[in-house]
Scaffold this active site. Sequence first.
Site, PDB file in Angstrom:
ATOM      1  N   ARG A 108      47.829 -13.649  25.709  1.00  0.00           N
ATOM      2  CA  ARG A 108      47.390 -14.920  26.310  1.00  0.00           C
ATOM      3  C   ARG A 108      46.475 -14.566  27.469  1.00  0.00           C
ATOM      4  NH1 ARG A 108      50.760 -20.280  27.765  1.00  0.00           N
ATOM      5  NH2 ARG A 108      50.321 -20.504  25.550  1.00  0.00           N
ATOM      6  N   HIS A 135      43.475 -21.856  20.688  1.00  0.00           N
ATOM      7  CA  HIS A 135      44.913 -21.612  20.713  1.00  0.00           C
ATOM      8  C   HIS A 135      45.429 -21.652  19.260  1.00  0.00           C
ATOM      9  CE1 HIS A 135      48.861 -21.315  22.222  1.00  0.00           C
ATOM     10  NE2 HIS A 135      49.032 -22.497  22.779  1.00  0.00           N
ATOM     11  N   GLN A 138      49.151 -22.330  18.215  1.00  0.00           N
ATOM     12  CA  GLN A 138      49.522 -23.741  18.368  1.00  0.00           C
ATOM     13  C   GLN A 138      48.967 -24.554  17.194  1.00  0.00           C
ATOM     14  OE1 GLN A 138      51.341 -25.373  21.035  1.00  0.00           O
ATOM     15  NE2 GLN A 138      51.312 -26.981  19.481  1.00  0.00           N
ATOM     16  N   ASP A 230      46.189 -33.635  24.958  1.00  0.00           N
ATOM     17  CA  ASP A 230      46.520 -32.429  25.732  1.00  0.00           C
ATOM     18  C   ASP A 230      46.136 -32.698  27.186  1.00  0.00           C
ATOM     19  OD1 ASP A 230      47.116 -29.815  26.485  1.00  0.00           O
ATOM     20  OD2 ASP A 230      45.230 -28.976  25.768  1.00  0.00           O
ATOM     21  N   CYS A 276      50.612 -30.465  22.475  1.00  0.00           N
ATOM     22  CA  CYS A 276      51.051 -29.066  22.442  1.00  0.00           C
ATOM     23  C   CYS A 276      52.094 -28.774  23.522  1.00  0.00           C
ATOM     24  CB  CYS A 276      49.845 -28.143  22.585  1.00  0.00           C
ATOM     25  SG  CYS A 276      48.874 -28.471  24.073  1.00  0.00           S
ATOM     26  N   ARG A 305      56.459 -23.919  16.632  1.00  0.00           N
ATOM     27  CA  ARG A 305      55.757 -22.763  17.219  1.00  0.00           C
ATOM     28  C   ARG A 305      56.439 -21.467  16.801  1.00  0.00           C
ATOM     29  NH1 ARG A 305      52.548 -22.747  21.496  1.00  0.00           N
ATOM     30  NH2 ARG A 305      52.251 -20.658  20.646  1.00  0.00           N
TER      31      ARG A 305
END
Length: 321
Positions: A108, A135, A138, A230, A276, A305
């Site tokens: 990340r 991402h 996700q 988001d 998310c 996830r």
Amino acid sequence: MAVSLKGRNILTLRDLTTEEIWQLVKTAETLKMEKLRGQQNKVLEGKPLGMIFQKPSLRTRVAFEVGMSNLGGHAVYLGPDDIKLGKRETTEDIARVLSRYVDGIMARVFSHEDVVELAEKSRVPVLNGLSEFTHPSQGLADLLTIYEKKGCLKGIKMAFVGDGNNMAHTLMFAASKMGMHINMAIPEVYNPRKDAVEDAKRFAAETGGSVNLMDDPQEAVKDVDVIYTDVWLSMGPGNTDQQEKEKVERRRIFLPYQVNMDLLRLAKDDCIVMHCLPAIYGEEITKDVVEDPRGRVVYDEAENRMHTAMAMMALTMGSQT
Ligand code: CP
Ligand code: NVA
């Protein structure tokens, strides 16, 4: 057509074919079913995963760490202060050294270029656990969730409402590769990257899907099966004064893009709401939406996830086909 992801990096869904994305989603579904039945699948027995985190995480860290242990392997967490990517030593050296110890790296990072460099210099597969650009782990969980709730992906109508950020890019790639129709309701000043929009439109032309940029959230959610939102300000390098100022400005611009009950009423009756997470309630989404059965989906999405992280690791690092 049989596809194999063994030894491959997963940096963005843009790089994967429709068949490869399907394979990841279907493998995640199988692993989830096995787990529910109490069956053990130790396809990564004894294998270590290195996890580099430049930013905080709940879902990604736990999904990969627990997922790895479910598959018989284990994960080594390297937080922001442990290796200081690119500061204590070069990203190149970190990739070369870490990949002598582990069978896969999940990272990340702030800058997408860092995850690309890690992948270029590593001997083992690198999985993107979020960059400022995209991402993918996700996005795969989102596809699995939509597939579970709606029974298909092709032809599904979706609206993304909010900032043209990493999730906007991810969902454009995910939807366009899977033949879905996605409306992107984003204030023009915060539009997604032009190259990402162009690529997604090209993929959609091939799969029978569509990608439509618009700035009216009410228009975007009409007749859709899925609404997605988001945060209005993504995780940055720190809480600088500049970011605080930007927060106030963004709040002003994005307020008409809030996903609330009034907006939800304009969508199909069985429309689901996805996020998310983490969410800032009262900003991009209201609490009553998440408390509504159509919004509770966010917790199934969060659970997924782990199943999709397991599929990513099993397919790239293991012998699971
Ligand atoms: N959705 C997501 O990536 O959550 P975390 O930041 O908690 O990992
Ligand atoms: N856009 C958000 C996603 C968090 C999972 C961020 O980058 O902070």
